[in-house]
Scaffold this motif. Sequence first.
Motif, mmCIF file in Angstrom:
data_model
loop_
_atom_site.group_PDB
_atom_site.id
_atom_site.type_symbol
_atom_site.label_atom_id
_atom_site.label_comp_id
_atom_site.label_asym_id
_atom_site.label_seq_id
_atom_site.Cartn_x
_atom_site.Cartn_y
_atom_site.Cartn_z
ATOM 1 N N VAL A 201 0.845 -1.192 0.000
ATOM 2 C CA VAL A 201 0.000 0.000 0.000
ATOM 3 C C VAL A 201 0.881 1.242 0.000
ATOM 4 C CG1 VAL A 201 -1.826 -1.248 1.189
ATOM 5 C CG2 VAL A 201 -0.197 0.103 2.514
ATOM 6 N N ASP A 202 0.275 2.393 -0.279
ATOM 7 C CA ASP A 202 1.066 3.624 -0.368
ATOM 8 C C ASP A 202 1.244 4.252 1.012
ATOM 9 O OD1 ASP A 202 -1.212 5.207 0.245
ATOM 10 O OD2 ASP A 202 -1.796 5.259 -1.864
ATOM 11 N N GLY A 203 1.991 5.350 1.029
ATOM 12 C CA GLY A 203 2.389 5.954 2.295
ATOM 13 C C GLY A 203 1.523 7.088 2.765
ATOM 14 N N ARG A 204 0.283 7.174 2.307
ATOM 15 C CA ARG A 204 -0.580 8.261 2.772
ATOM 16 C C ARG A 204 -0.785 8.167 4.278
ATOM 17 N NH1 ARG A 204 -5.837 6.810 -0.617
ATOM 18 N NH2 ARG A 204 -4.155 6.260 -2.063
ATOM 19 N N ALA A 205 -1.006 9.328 4.896
ATOM 20 C CA ALA A 205 -1.083 9.395 6.358
ATOM 21 C C ALA A 205 -2.165 8.482 6.929
ATOM 22 C CB ALA A 205 -1.324 10.841 6.786
ATOM 23 N N ARG A 230 5.901 0.355 3.573
ATOM 24 C CA ARG A 230 6.236 1.465 4.444
ATOM 25 C C ARG A 230 6.384 0.949 5.881
ATOM 26 N NH1 ARG A 230 6.114 2.867 -0.013
ATOM 27 N NH2 ARG A 230 5.348 4.792 -0.969
ATOM 28 N N GLY A 231 7.396 1.443 6.576
ATOM 29 C CA GLY A 231 7.639 0.958 7.926
ATOM 30 C C GLY A 231 6.576 1.359 8.923
ATOM 31 N N PHE A 232 6.003 2.558 8.758
ATOM 32 C CA PHE A 232 5.044 3.050 9.757
ATOM 33 C C PHE A 232 3.660 2.417 9.636
ATOM 34 C CE2 PHE A 232 4.920 6.188 6.255
ATOM 35 C CZ PHE A 232 3.574 6.145 5.928
#
Length: 406
Positions: A201-205, A230-232
């Motif tokens: 998936v993408d890194g959107r907040a 993404r790690g987060f």
Amino acid sequence: MARALLLENPHTDADPILAAAGLEVVRHPSAMDEDELIAALDGVDVLGIRSTTHVTERVLAAHPGLTAIGTFSIGTNQIDLRAAARRGIAVFNAPFSNTRSVVELAVGEIIALTRRLTVRDKALHAGVWDKTAAGSHEVRGRTLGIIGYGNIGTQLSVVAEALGMRVVFFDNAEKLALGNAHRMGSLAEVLAVADVVTLHVDGRAGNAGMFGREQFDQMKHGAAFLNLSRGFLVDYTALREKILDGSISGAAVDVFADEPRKNGDPFDSELRGLPNVILTPHVGGSTQEAQVNIGHFVAGKLSKYYRAGATDLSVNLPRLTLEPSDAARYRVAFVHRNTPGVLALVNQTFAEHGANIEGQILGTLGEIGYVVTDISSELPREAVEAVRQMEDTLRLRVMVRPSGRD
């Protein structure tokens, strides 16, 4: 001479492409923090980064004259895209160039985890012969659950099916299932049936923390888990607990919430030392082939925007390409607030000052409008200044005899 600053070592094939656009290329091998970046951007027109440098509102406010930013990676969450758009700064990424490299890493790790190759390798390196089939499986016939069915997820789907895997996926957007892949109605439905779960998936907040203890509890007992996005997104403390109690049979992680800024810096993670866990330093797209492709792609986009105002595949401005005319003497690239009547006012201003419009294209994206206009006559300075001073103007650039053809 205009300058391009490249951080974090994008491929050197980018340099001659930018130089051909009239940019002096300056390189810095590592990432920069906010203060370092603010100091380094003095006199810089084009900035190139990878995934570690963050271009924040504070950085952009200090350098509103920056023309364009290119991230030599897929993700753009490290850039404040709205703040850049409000200053008329175009942002470009490489959405396709390293797709195959990430897919191949995922496939290799799926096989390695399913065969428990990490455990066998570690035992032999320790001098222990442990030949056993315990816990080792073929991937053929097993179910792969893909979370995020974009460029990487879809290609992984096709390759996994070629290996004989059954593929299920979930994506918040409507996506066409390729081959025999089956779209599931929810993330939980994927987790309930998948022998391997992989995030793309993408890194959107809004995706931050999307995979935690609740999601690990919903996975099949003994399933494997991959995060190459993404790690987060992931609670790695919860993942550690599940690996230690045997609920998760193994994991492969390529991305971390807090990553070192340069090679050689110390690294730590709660996942270090765990059995059947593969840790890699954000190398999903780090093949020579991918880096060459990314270098060419992003540098090409930056070059065409800098010399011709082309925003094809920009991630924050309307996507426009006006083919240059041999009759055009000037090109005016005009970023503005998307309010009614702006284009009419611009054209009226040109006409009143005797400027002849040879070609023009307009596009809008949310609150931002973008107009590219070719002028075949002289372009009076008064006309340019009149447009620049308009209330809705965000950025105006004038290019002499634009050349946008490859």
